[in-house]
Every structure is written in structure tokens, then in C-alpha cells.
Motif scaffolding. Structure first.
Motif, short mmCIF file in Angstrom:
data_model
loop_
_atom_site.label_atom_id
_atom_site.label_comp_id
_atom_site.label_asym_id
_atom_site.label_seq_id
_atom_site.Cartn_x
_atom_site.Cartn_y
_atom_site.Cartn_z
N GLU A 33 0.79 -1.23 0.00
CA GLU A 33 0.00 0.00 0.00
C GLU A 33 0.82 1.28 0.00
O GLU A 33 0.36 2.29 -0.55
CB GLU A 33 -0.91 0.02 1.23
CG GLU A 33 -1.99 -1.05 1.24
CD GLU A 33 -3.07 -0.79 0.20
OE1 GLU A 33 -3.41 0.38 -0.02
OE2 GLU A 33 -3.55 -1.76 -0.39
N HIS A 34 2.00 1.29 0.61
CA HIS A 34 2.65 2.58 0.87
C HIS A 34 3.05 3.32 -0.41
O HIS A 34 3.20 4.53 -0.40
CB HIS A 34 3.86 2.40 1.79
CG HIS A 34 5.05 1.80 1.11
ND1 HIS A 34 5.17 0.44 0.87
CD2 HIS A 34 6.20 2.36 0.63
CE1 HIS A 34 6.33 0.19 0.28
NE2 HIS A 34 6.97 1.33 0.11
N GLY A 35 3.21 2.60 -1.51
CA GLY A 35 3.56 3.27 -2.76
C GLY A 35 2.45 3.26 -3.79
O GLY A 35 2.66 3.69 -4.93
N ALA A 36 1.27 2.79 -3.42
CA ALA A 36 0.17 2.68 -4.39
C ALA A 36 -0.52 4.02 -4.57
O ALA A 36 -0.65 4.81 -3.63
CB ALA A 36 -0.85 1.64 -3.89
N PRO A 37 -0.99 4.32 -5.80
CA PRO A 37 -1.72 5.58 -6.03
C PRO A 37 -3.03 5.62 -5.24
O PRO A 37 -3.80 4.66 -5.23
CB PRO A 37 -2.00 5.55 -7.54
CG PRO A 37 -1.00 4.58 -8.11
CD PRO A 37 -0.78 3.56 -7.04
N GLY A 38 -3.27 6.75 -4.58
CA GLY A 38 -4.49 6.93 -3.83
C GLY A 38 -4.54 6.19 -2.51
O GLY A 38 -5.60 6.11 -1.88
N ALA A 39 -3.41 5.65 -2.07
CA ALA A 39 -3.38 4.88 -0.81
C ALA A 39 -3.42 5.83 0.38
O ALA A 39 -2.89 6.94 0.35
CB ALA A 39 -2.14 4.01 -0.75
N ALA A 75 -7.70 2.48 4.89
CA ALA A 75 -8.24 1.32 4.18
C ALA A 75 -7.33 0.99 3.01
O ALA A 75 -6.82 1.90 2.34
CB ALA A 75 -9.66 1.59 3.68
N PRO A 76 -7.11 -0.28 2.73
CA PRO A 76 -6.28 -0.66 1.58
C PRO A 76 -7.00 -0.41 0.27
O PRO A 76 -8.24 -0.50 0.19
CB PRO A 76 -6.03 -2.16 1.82
CG PRO A 76 -7.17 -2.61 2.67
CD PRO A 76 -7.54 -1.44 3.52
N VAL A 77 -6.23 -0.13 -0.77
CA VAL A 77 -6.81 0.13 -2.09
C VAL A 77 -6.33 -0.87 -3.14
O VAL A 77 -6.94 -0.97 -4.20
CB VAL A 77 -6.47 1.57 -2.55
CG1 VAL A 77 -7.10 2.60 -1.62
CG2 VAL A 77 -4.95 1.78 -2.64
N THR A 78 -5.26 -1.59 -2.87
CA THR A 78 -4.75 -2.56 -3.83
C THR A 78 -5.51 -3.88 -3.71
O THR A 78 -6.06 -4.19 -2.65
CB THR A 78 -3.25 -2.80 -3.61
OG1 THR A 78 -3.05 -3.35 -2.30
CG2 THR A 78 -2.48 -1.50 -3.73
#
Length: 233
Positions: free
Chosen positions: A140-146, A171-174
Motif C-alpha cells: 500500500e505505501h507506494g500505491a496511487p491513492g493509498a 483502508a487498503p486500495v490494492t
């Protein structure tokens, strides 16, 4: 106690599985949190994680061969071992089952049934929470919109999810992060139910024994009380 080859293997391989689980967890944590470490050290940690998985694979194969069952039937009766083998997130749980196998070597466990249930549930929650926080942070830490940017955020999210509180601030987005979230919620509900049920059962037994003692004291004639018997003796 059954003394079959499978029972002996399950009874005495606990230390190896516990060490493999611990090494896997440490190596995985170093790879996730040690972003500034040398590549050589990170490669060593990767080798350790694969070696730990190889230990689980060998243990699973030996259990299957010693059981004398067909593979599908063995998978159904040993579903937790199968999940641990396939899902890296559950491998630290092997530490709990290894501790249980060590306890079975003795004629009587040191802890009562209710205490063991609560201890195993607490240990499982801690290990699963740590592994889940590492996995979610990694994804999550590098995901867009995380919304989970630091490991502290991941730990906070894991605690609220395992405890079934779910504030919703993080909340997680991936896809993998959400899959871990579903598993964490399910484990949290199961572990919370196990602890609550064990504590309720223990409390019920304590109150029942106290009630029986009160009734026995009330029904005993005054001259037959333990104090009077000691005086007469």
C-alpha cells in the motif's frame, strides 16, 4: 497416546517448524522494512524465506506419506497445513501449532484448556497481525491513492481490523491489500469468538463451583461443619 510414525513426526518436529516460522517472519520483516539495506542482505533474506517455505513443503510431504491417505483426503483433513503452505501470510501461525506439539509431549499440559485457548488465540492474533501489517505496508505505501503511507499506519489499520473495530480512517486500495483485509477480518472474528467463548466457559465453571459450595454449606448441619469437626477431633 498414539505411537504411529505420523504421530511421532508431528510430536517431534515442532522445534524445526517453529524455527522456520520465526526465520521466515524475521527475514520477511527485514525485506519489507529495511529499504536502505544492502542488496546482498536483502538477497540473503529472500533465500531464508524460500528455505523456510521448503521446510514447510518437506513437512507437508512427510505428513502425507506417513498418513497413508490419498492426497485429496489428506488435504481435507489437514486444511490448515495446506493453507500455511500456500499462503505466506499464515506461515507464522506454525509457531502456535509447534508450541502445541511440544505441549503434547507431556502427559498433562501446564495450562488448563481455557487458558490454552486464550493463549493460543492471543499468540495467533499477534503473529497474524504482524504478518498482515507487513504485507499491507509492502503493497500500500507506494500505491496511487493509498491512505496507508507508513508502517505505523499499517499497524494501526491491522489493530482496528483484527479487533473488529474498523474506524475507517485507513483502508487498503490494492487488490492484495484488500484480500489481506478480508482474511484479517475473518481471523479477527474467529479469534475474538474463541477467546470470548473460552472466558465465558471458564467463568461459568467458576460460578457453578462457587454456587455448589454455597449450597453444600447451607445444607450441612451446624454440628457437621468442618470447623466443628476439627474441634470435636
Amino acid at each position: 497416546m498414539t505411537d504411529s510414525p505420523l504421530a511421532r513426526w508431528e510430536r517431534y518436529n515442532g522445534v524445526a517448524l517453529a524455527v522456520a516460522s520465526l526465520l521466515y517472519l524475521v527475514a520477511y520483516a527485514i525485506r519489507v522494512l529495511g529499504s536502505g539495506l544492502p542488496d546482498v542482505l536483502r538477497d540473503v533474506c529472500l533465500v531464508v524465506t524460500y528455505a523456510a517455505w521448503a521446510v514447510f513443503l518437506v513437512d507437508y510431504a512427510v505428513r502425507w506419506r506417513l498418513s497413508g491417505r490419498r492426497l485429496l483426503k489428506f488435504v481435507r483433513t489437514h486444511w490448515l497445513d495446506t493453507l500455511v503452505l500456500l499462503l505466506p501470510l499464515l506461515r507464522p501461525v506454525r509457531i502456535v501449532s509447534a508450541y502445541d506439539s511440544v505441549q503434547r509431549r507431556r502427559d498433562e499440559p501446564r495450562l488448563s484448556l481455557h487458558a490454552r485457548v486464550m493463549a493460543y488465540a492471543g499468540l495467533s492474533a499477534g503473529l497474524l497481525g504482524f504478518a498482515a501489517s507487513l504485507t499491507v505496508y509492502q503493497e500500500e505505501h507506494g500505491a496511487p491513492g493509498a491512505s496507508i503511507h507508513t508502517y505505523g499506519d499499517s499497524v494501526w489499520w491491522t489493530c482496528t481490523t483484527l479487533s473488529t473495530v474498523g474506524y475507517g480512517d485507513l483502508a487498503p486500495v490494492t487488490p492484495l491489500g484488500r484480500l489481506v483485509a478480508v482474511g484479517t477480518m475473518g481471523c479477527g472474528l474467529a479469534l475474538l469468538g474463541a477467546v470470548t467463548g473460552a472466558f465465558s466457559s471458564w467463568l461459568h465453571q467458576v460460578l457453578a463451583r462457587e454456587g455448589e459450595a454455597v449450597v453444600e454449606t447451607a445444607e450441612r448441619p451446624p454440628g457437621n461443619s468442618p470447623e466443628a469437626s476439627r474441634k470435636n477431633g
